[in-house]
Design a protein around this motif. Structure first.
Motif, PDB file in Angstrom:
ATOM      1  N   THR A  56       0.836  -1.203   0.000  1.00  0.00           N
ATOM      2  CA  THR A  56       0.000   0.000   0.000  1.00  0.00           C
ATOM      3  C   THR A  56       0.873   1.256   0.000  1.00  0.00           C
ATOM      4  N   ALA A  57       2.076   1.168   0.552  1.00  0.00           N
ATOM      5  CA  ALA A  57       2.996   2.316   0.490  1.00  0.00           C
ATOM      6  C   ALA A  57       3.262   2.662  -0.978  1.00  0.00           C
ATOM      7  N   LEU A  58       3.514   1.619  -1.790  1.00  0.00           N
ATOM      8  CA  LEU A  58       3.748   1.841  -3.224  1.00  0.00           C
ATOM      9  C   LEU A  58       2.496   2.390  -3.908  1.00  0.00           C
ATOM     10  N   VAL A  59       1.357   1.779  -3.613  1.00  0.00           N
ATOM     11  CA  VAL A  59       0.104   2.218  -4.239  1.00  0.00           C
ATOM     12  C   VAL A  59      -0.176   3.675  -3.889  1.00  0.00           C
ATOM     13  N   ALA A  60      -0.054   4.020  -2.609  1.00  0.00           N
ATOM     14  CA  ALA A  60      -0.344   5.388  -2.168  1.00  0.00           C
ATOM     15  C   ALA A  60       0.614   6.380  -2.825  1.00  0.00           C
ATOM     16  N   ALA A  61       1.900   6.007  -2.923  1.00  0.00           N
ATOM     17  CA  ALA A  61       2.886   6.896  -3.552  1.00  0.00           C
ATOM     18  C   ALA A  61       2.489   7.182  -4.999  1.00  0.00           C
ATOM     19  N   LEU A  62       2.037   6.144  -5.701  1.00  0.00           N
ATOM     20  CA  LEU A  62       1.640   6.326  -7.104  1.00  0.00           C
ATOM     21  C   LEU A  62       0.324   7.098  -7.195  1.00  0.00           C
ATOM     22  N   GLN A  63      -0.562   6.868  -6.236  1.00  0.00           N
ATOM     23  CA  GLN A  63      -1.847   7.584  -6.253  1.00  0.00           C
ATOM     24  C   GLN A  63      -1.670   9.085  -6.041  1.00  0.00           C
ATOM     25  N   VAL A  64      -0.767   9.491  -5.150  1.00  0.00           N
ATOM     26  CA  VAL A  64      -0.611  10.943  -4.964  1.00  0.00           C
ATOM     27  C   VAL A  64       0.038  11.587  -6.180  1.00  0.00           C
ATOM     28  N   LEU A  65       0.727  10.774  -6.990  1.00  0.00           N
ATOM     29  CA  LEU A  65       1.279  11.315  -8.239  1.00  0.00           C
ATOM     30  C   LEU A  65       0.225  11.291  -9.350  1.00  0.00           C
ATOM     31  N   GLU A  66      -0.983  10.859  -8.971  1.00  0.00           N
ATOM     32  CA  GLU A  66      -2.124  10.805  -9.885  1.00  0.00           C
ATOM     33  C   GLU A  66      -1.856   9.951 -11.117  1.00  0.00           C
ATOM     34  N   THR A  83       5.848  -5.012  -6.299  1.00  0.00           N
ATOM     35  CA  THR A  83       6.263  -3.858  -7.104  1.00  0.00           C
ATOM     36  C   THR A  83       5.332  -3.726  -8.305  1.00  0.00           C
ATOM     37  N   LEU A  84       5.103  -4.851  -8.970  1.00  0.00           N
ATOM     38  CA  LEU A  84       4.259  -4.870 -10.161  1.00  0.00           C
ATOM     39  C   LEU A  84       2.782  -4.690  -9.810  1.00  0.00           C
ATOM     40  N   ASN A  85       2.320  -5.415  -8.798  1.00  0.00           N
ATOM     41  CA  ASN A  85       0.893  -5.334  -8.427  1.00  0.00           C
ATOM     42  C   ASN A  85       0.480  -3.915  -8.072  1.00  0.00           C
ATOM     43  N   ALA A  86       1.370  -3.193  -7.395  1.00  0.00           N
ATOM     44  CA  ALA A  86       1.040  -1.823  -6.988  1.00  0.00           C
ATOM     45  C   ALA A  86       0.841  -0.935  -8.216  1.00  0.00           C
ATOM     46  N   ILE A  87       1.696  -1.104  -9.203  1.00  0.00           N
ATOM     47  CA  ILE A  87       1.576  -0.297 -10.428  1.00  0.00           C
ATOM     48  C   ILE A  87       0.262  -0.633 -11.132  1.00  0.00           C
ATOM     49  N   LEU A  88      -0.022  -1.933 -11.272  1.00  0.00           N
ATOM     50  CA  LEU A  88      -1.234  -2.354 -11.980  1.00  0.00           C
ATOM     51  C   LEU A  88      -2.490  -1.848 -11.278  1.00  0.00           C
ATOM     52  N   GLU A  89      -2.458  -1.811  -9.947  1.00  0.00           N
ATOM     53  CA  GLU A  89      -3.636  -1.361  -9.193  1.00  0.00           C
ATOM     54  C   GLU A  89      -4.032   0.075  -9.545  1.00  0.00           C
ATOM     55  N   THR A  90      -3.058   0.905  -9.914  1.00  0.00           N
ATOM     56  CA  THR A  90      -3.375   2.299 -10.251  1.00  0.00           C
ATOM     57  C   THR A  90      -3.960   2.424 -11.658  1.00  0.00           C
ATOM     58  N   GLY A  91      -3.885   1.348 -12.439  1.00  0.00           N
ATOM     59  CA  GLY A  91      -4.376   1.397 -13.815  1.00  0.00           C
ATOM     60  C   GLY A  91      -3.279   1.721 -14.815  1.00  0.00           C
ATOM     61  N   ALA A  92      -2.101   2.087 -14.317  1.00  0.00           N
ATOM     62  CA  ALA A  92      -0.983   2.419 -15.202  1.00  0.00           C
ATOM     63  C   ALA A  92      -0.380   1.134 -15.790  1.00  0.00           C
ATOM     64  N   SER A  93       0.456   1.311 -16.803  1.00  0.00           N
ATOM     65  CA  SER A  93       1.145   0.178 -17.418  1.00  0.00           C
ATOM     66  C   SER A  93       2.592   0.155 -16.960  1.00  0.00           C
ATOM     67  N   VAL A  94       3.181  -1.018 -17.098  1.00  0.00           N
ATOM     68  CA  VAL A  94       4.573  -1.157 -16.680  1.00  0.00           C
ATOM     69  C   VAL A  94       5.440  -1.547 -17.866  1.00  0.00           C
ATOM     70  N   GLN A 118       4.941   8.351 -22.681  1.00  0.00           N
ATOM     71  CA  GLN A 118       3.900   8.034 -21.681  1.00  0.00           C
ATOM     72  C   GLN A 118       4.486   7.812 -20.285  1.00  0.00           C
ATOM     73  N   THR A 119       5.798   7.653 -20.200  1.00  0.00           N
ATOM     74  CA  THR A 119       6.411   7.343 -18.904  1.00  0.00           C
ATOM     75  C   THR A 119       6.261   8.514 -17.943  1.00  0.00           C
ATOM     76  N   LYS A 120       5.753   8.207 -16.734  1.00  0.00           N
ATOM     77  CA  LYS A 120       5.588   9.249 -15.715  1.00  0.00           C
ATOM     78  C   LYS A 120       6.508   9.004 -14.528  1.00  0.00           C
ATOM     79  N   VAL A 121       6.760   7.727 -14.256  1.00  0.00           N
ATOM     80  CA  VAL A 121       7.487   7.387 -13.030  1.00  0.00           C
ATOM     81  C   VAL A 121       8.580   6.371 -13.322  1.00  0.00           C
ATOM     82  N   LEU A 122       9.719   6.617 -12.703  1.00  0.00           N
ATOM     83  CA  LEU A 122      10.818   5.657 -12.720  1.00  0.00           C
ATOM     84  C   LEU A 122      10.823   4.999 -11.346  1.00  0.00           C
TER      85      LEU A 122
END
Ligand SMILES: *Cc1c(COP(=O)(O)O)cnc(C)c1O
Length: 368
Positions: A56-66, A83-94, A118-122
């Motif tokens: 959830t730390a990963l998910v929340a970090a990605l969520q505040v970055l919208e 690592t992967l599941n958190a990214i997928l949960e936001t709807g983003a692609s990896v 399309q890359t937003k986050v490293l």
């Protein structure tokens, strides 16, 4: 059997847990605030926000970055599935990039090639307790206008050129049962960005700014005081914990560096390694497969672990997943078939530290 992990708590943790129990207030409160302050200080950042686990730390970090559908995150295929599941949960692609053999972490050149418009986050993953090449990765992030979320679940207190894991932009940590610092389940997000920290605190508490004032659609990501109380004494003695892990790793490497077919892990110049895992590679010169090696170690009482046996895209759940974009990653592919982690925890005795390398040598030499 010498276990791959061993967790022991002291009198301080027992006392701290008892105090919280007797107070009757178990949920997030003053212990969480104290834990956060100490955790932030340890990582040289202005803010630490405690949450209920590392995922959830990963998910929340990605969520505040919208982050959302259509956005991309570049990360390593050689990591824990969270690592992967958190990214997928936001709807983003990896998009995956290959790793380096020296530190098992993202290869900056492969990362530069994987970045698209399309890359937003490293998202570097600091695997086993050693940070990725944050010098080159930060340069890529700033020149391409990317945010950085460091998955530091395995690297509490690790540094790169004196700068701590989780201090580059947004960092996430896990406090799971086997991690270097544990509260059973738990997580932390670190950042110098006060605005990000503020929004994380709101997000973790149902999106609530003041009582019944909802600012965003939030969650319950809270850690409890009972958990934080157990974490505080571990932060207080963490430098001793790391020193012991480092000493154990040195002992193992000294004895194992002459075993043919076994490549010992290295702490790279300018980095401090906190030895969450001590991970060797079994190469073809050993004359046996990694899996045969692990079985032989288990037969002789050495608990060895494989982190991780396959790359993430190599599972049915992700193979044809629309948000998962495969890449060529020949180094990661090979490394996943070579790695074995040996016990390095603070519970190892002198006898254990003598036995582990002796048994490894015997297993390899008897096989010849
Ligand atoms: C442990 C771990 C996580 C997830 O943490 P949890 O607290 O188990 O949710 C994420 N990434 C990596 C690399 C991990 O090792």
């Amino acid at each position: 059997m010498i276990p791959i992990t061993s967790v022991r708590f002291g009198h301080e943790e027992e006392q701290a847990a008892l105090e919280v129990l007797r107070s009757g207030m178990l949920a997030q409160g003053s212990r969480v605030a104290e834990f956060e302050q100490k955790f932030a200080h340890m990582h040289g950042v202005a803010n630490a926000v405690a949450v209920n686990n590392g995922t959830t730390a990963l998910v929340a970090a990605l969520q505040v970055l919208e982050l959302g559908p259509g956005d991309e995150v570049v990360t390593s295929p050689f990591t824990f599935v969270a690592t992967l599941n958190a990214i997928l949960e936001t709807g983003a692609s990896v998009r995956f990039a290959d790793i380096l053999e020296d530190d098992f972490n993202l290869d900056p050149e492969a990362v530069a090639d994987a970045v698209t418009p399309q890359t937003k986050v490293l998202m570097p993953v600091h695997l086993y307790g050693q940070m990725a090449d944050m010098g080159r990765l930060s340069t890529i992030a700033s020149s391409r206008g990317l945010r950085m979320v460091e998955d530091s679940a395995q690297s509490h207190g690790a540094t790169f050129e004196g700068k701590a894991a989780g201090s580059y932009d947004i960092g996430t940590f896990s406090l799971y049962a086997t991690k270097n610092i544990t509260t059973g389940e738990g997580g932390v997000i670190t950042t110098d960005d006060d605005d990000v920290a503020d929004r994380l605190r709101v997000l973790r508490n149902q999106g609530m700014r003041a009582r019944y004032e909802y600012e965003v659609a939030g969650h319950n990501y809270r850690l409890t005081d009972l958990q934080a109380a157990i974490g505080i004494p571990q932060l207080d003695r963490y430098s001793d914990t790391v020193a012991k892990r480092q000493a154990n790793a040195s002992r193992l490497s000294e004895a194992l560096s002459t075993v043919e077919g076994i490549v010992v892990p290295r702490q790279l110049p300018g980095r401090t390694h906190v030895w969450h895992q001590y991970t060797v590679r079994v190469t073809p010169e050993a004359g046996m497969s990694r899996d045969e090696f692990v079985t032989a170690l288990h037969d002789r009482g050495v608990g060895a672990g494989v982190y991780y046996p396959r790359l993430l895209w190599d599972y049915d759940a992700y193979r044809n997943h629309p948000q998962v974009m495969r890449a060529e990653a020949p180094v990661a592919q090979r490394i996943a078939s070579e790695v074995v982690s040996l016990p390095v925890h603070t519970g190892l005795t002198e006898d254990d530290l003598a036995a582990i390398p002796r048994i490894v040598r015997d297993v390899v030499e008897e096989n010849r």
